[in-house]
Design an enzyme around this catalytic site. Structure first.
Site, PDB file in Angstrom:
ATOM      1  N   VAL A   1       0.830  -1.203   0.000  1.00 47.63           N
ATOM      2  CA  VAL A   1       0.000   0.000   0.000  1.00 47.63           C
ATOM      3  C   VAL A   1       0.864   1.251   0.000  1.00 47.63           C
ATOM      4  O   VAL A   1       0.587   2.220  -0.719  1.00 47.63           O
ATOM      5  CB  VAL A   1      -0.965  -0.012   1.206  1.00 47.63           C
ATOM      6  CG1 VAL A   1      -1.725   1.308   1.297  1.00 47.63           C
ATOM      7  CG2 VAL A   1      -1.937  -1.171   1.082  1.00 47.63           C
TER       8      VAL A   1
ATOM      9  N   PHE B   1     -17.744 -10.690  -8.551  1.00 42.17           N
ATOM     10  CA  PHE B   1     -17.524 -11.544  -7.375  1.00 42.17           C
ATOM     11  C   PHE B   1     -18.616 -12.601  -7.222  1.00 42.17           C
ATOM     12  O   PHE B   1     -18.961 -12.988  -6.105  1.00 42.17           O
ATOM     13  CB  PHE B   1     -17.393 -10.697  -6.103  1.00 42.17           C
ATOM     14  CG  PHE B   1     -16.120  -9.902  -6.062  1.00 42.17           C
ATOM     15  CD1 PHE B   1     -14.995 -10.397  -5.420  1.00 42.17           C
ATOM     16  CD2 PHE B   1     -16.027  -8.673  -6.692  1.00 42.17           C
ATOM     17  CE1 PHE B   1     -13.810  -9.677  -5.398  1.00 42.17           C
ATOM     18  CE2 PHE B   1     -14.846  -7.947  -6.686  1.00 42.17           C
ATOM     19  CZ  PHE B   1     -13.732  -8.446  -6.036  1.00 42.17           C
TER      20      PHE B   1
ATOM     21  N   ALA C   1     -17.798 -18.957  -8.987  1.00 45.74           N
ATOM     22  CA  ALA C   1     -17.481 -20.081  -8.109  1.00 45.74           C
ATOM     23  C   ALA C   1     -16.018 -20.471  -8.298  1.00 45.74           C
ATOM     24  O   ALA C   1     -15.439 -20.287  -9.368  1.00 45.74           O
ATOM     25  CB  ALA C   1     -18.382 -21.263  -8.430  1.00 45.74           C
TER      26      ALA C   1
ATOM     27  N   CYS D   1      -6.075  -9.429   2.135  1.00 46.44           N
ATOM     28  CA  CYS D   1      -7.169  -8.571   2.611  1.00 46.44           C
ATOM     29  C   CYS D   1      -8.376  -9.358   3.108  1.00 46.44           C
ATOM     30  O   CYS D   1      -8.705  -9.300   4.295  1.00 46.44           O
ATOM     31  CB  CYS D   1      -7.601  -7.609   1.504  1.00 46.44           C
ATOM     32  SG  CYS D   1      -6.340  -6.403   1.067  1.00 46.44           S
TER      33      CYS D   1
ATOM     34  N   LYS E   1      -4.467 -14.966  -6.728  1.00 49.99           N
ATOM     35  CA  LYS E   1      -5.217 -14.429  -7.856  1.00 49.99           C
ATOM     36  C   LYS E   1      -4.214 -14.095  -8.949  1.00 49.99           C
ATOM     37  O   LYS E   1      -3.008 -14.014  -8.691  1.00 49.99           O
ATOM     38  CB  LYS E   1      -6.018 -13.188  -7.449  1.00 49.99           C
ATOM     39  CG  LYS E   1      -5.172 -12.022  -6.991  1.00 49.99           C
ATOM     40  CD  LYS E   1      -6.002 -10.803  -6.644  1.00 49.99           C
ATOM     41  CE  LYS E   1      -6.492 -10.107  -7.896  1.00 49.99           C
ATOM     42  NZ  LYS E   1      -7.146  -8.810  -7.593  1.00 49.99           N
TER      43      LYS E   1
END
Length: 453
Positions: A11, A262, A265, A273, A334
């Site tokens: 961040v 979102f 499946a 997070c 991801k």
């Protein structure tokens, strides 16, 4: 404006680089001199698409500086962002040690009016603790009047790993929480000036009190996590009753009140997070005598979902996987990141190795991080790691495999040459943990197992 960002993690680096990119003079402070030296040498310690270019451009132009000198960093600017880590404590709460340490250092060195902005994800009430920590440090310095010469604000980040630069430069909202009174008004005015370049096309700033801003971040992540777990429960039901969850997703998402985001499946959410923020919010409620039953269920569903692929593999091959080779596509939690925190692949790999399987794994960017975390995950039985290898290409990963297991939805995996894939595999079996393929792939000679399809 002059800006200081405390913390050169994910961040902090994105915040510092992007604020510098719109013309501010930014100093980024980190207590780790090795990280500072690395950044000053032009090396970026994290993977985020486009970040290295933004950092280099602004370093070369003299708008972005890295230091481990706290006094220099505090003296540099009126606006001081705290963007340090808030890892999960043993009880599930957010560990505020780094946040409060940064606040104490601010109190030790600050001169004149400062706006102290918590950018880190923090529980409700953290702003008050930051204020008290700074006031205590000023008191120690013999500056009791200084407690009226700073303001604490909350400006939570809403950055998606893999798209953080775009999210910062083109935000859907900028949440600012400030304290009441003249110093809070002054803080709001400074932050409005700072974020003016991001509001020229459309006003995106939402102003509120500090506690509301703190909760907004947790509430947002909790809602997204809830959608994921909700869809995974429906997908598991779809498997039992024999229907295609993808058709259900399209039917749901076409409702404007629901939307498509979102609702995919898969093998559950991971990363830095959602898991810790859901747990921290549950813990915050518990400390106030409340139970967030929906979020408790969301977490339970997600933990169970990480084992679904392994259950499908066991149903097909049995629990003893000795002598079988599994190719695993995708390790990061991801795509477009090397983040292995709470990644479902860690569960999948450990379970396969525990059951005696040989594993070949591939990820476009996360293999170095994966080697580190898997060494820790399997520290109790190092012999398991002898059966884990890493490939240089997706096809090498699938070579002679008895099954291919897809865990992360990297774009490179979405349209493979299925004819070549079938030929290189020993058994053309696919366990698709992200529903990348249409079940029609079965007509190309594959045995195909997906999530709710």
């Amino acid at each position: 404006m002059n800006v200081t960002v405390i913390g050169a993690g994910y961040v902090g680096l994105v915040t510092a680089a992007c604020l510098a990119d719109v013309g501010n003079d930014v100093v980024c402070l980190d207590v780790d001199p090795r990280r500072v030296d690395m950044l000053n040498a032009g090396k970026v310690p994290i993977y985020e698409p486009g970040l290295d270019d933004v950092i280099q451009r602004n370093r070369d132009d003299g708008r972005l500086h890295f230091t481990s000198d706290t006094a220099q960093a505090v003296a540099h600017a009126q606006v001081q962002f705290i963007a340090v880590g808030t890892p999960q404590a043993e009880d599930g709460s957010a560990d505020l040690g780094q946040v409060l340490s940064a606040a104490e250092n601010l109190g030790r060195f600050m001169q004149g009016f400062k706006v102290v902005v918590t950018k880190s994800t923090v529980p409700v009430g953290t702003g008050e603790r930051v204020r008290q920590t700074i006031a205590d440090a000023l008191q120690v310095r013999g500056m009791p009047n200084g407690i009226d010469d700073f303001s604490v604000a909350s400006n939570p980040e809403f950055l998606k790993e893999g798209a953080a630069i775009d999210d910062f430069m083109r935000p859907d909202r900028i949440v600012i929480g400030t304290e009441p009174g003249p110093t809070g008004d002054r803080a709001k005015e400074l932050l409005q000036r700072l974020y003016a370049p991001f509001n020229r096309v459309q006003e995106r700033m939402l102003t509120m009190d500090v506690k509301s801003a703190e909760l907004t971040k947790y509430a947002s992540n909790a809602m997204l996590a809830t959608r994921i777990s909700f869809m995974n429960e429906l997908a598991n039901l779809a498997s039992e009753v024999g229907l295609d969850i993808e058709q259900v997703r399209k039917g749901m998402g076409s409702d404007g009140r629901i939307g498509y985001s979102f609702l995919y499946a898969g093998t559950g959410y991971g990363g830095s997070c959602f898991p810790k923020d859901v747990r921290a919010l549950i813990r915050t409620a518990s400390s106030h005598g409340r139970h967030l039953r929906v979020l408790e269920a969301v977490e339970a569903v997600n933990e169970a979902q990480k084992h679904v692929l392994v259950q499908k593999i066991n149903a097909r091959f049995g629990s003893n996987l000795k002598g079988l080779l599994f190719g695993v596509w995708g390790l990061a939690f991801k795509p477009h990141t090397d983040d292995m925190r709470e990644a479902p692949s860690r569960i999948v790999l450990k379970c396969l190795l525990e059951r005696g399987a040989q594993v070949m794994a591939y990820d476009p960017v996360a293999m170095a991080q994966a080697k580190k975390v898997l060494a820790n995950d399997c520290s109790g039985c190092s012999s398991m790691l002898d059966r884990l290898r890493f490939a240089q290409t997706p096809m090498e990963c699938a070579q002679d495999a008895d099954a291919l297991v897809i865990v992360t939805e990297w774009p490179a995996f979405k349209s493979p040459n299925f004819e070549t894939l079938r030929k290189v595999m020993r058994q053309p079996v696919i366990f698709d943990g992200r529903n990348l393929y249409d079940p029609g792939v079965r007509a190309q000679g594959f045995e195909y197992h997906a999530i709710g399809r």
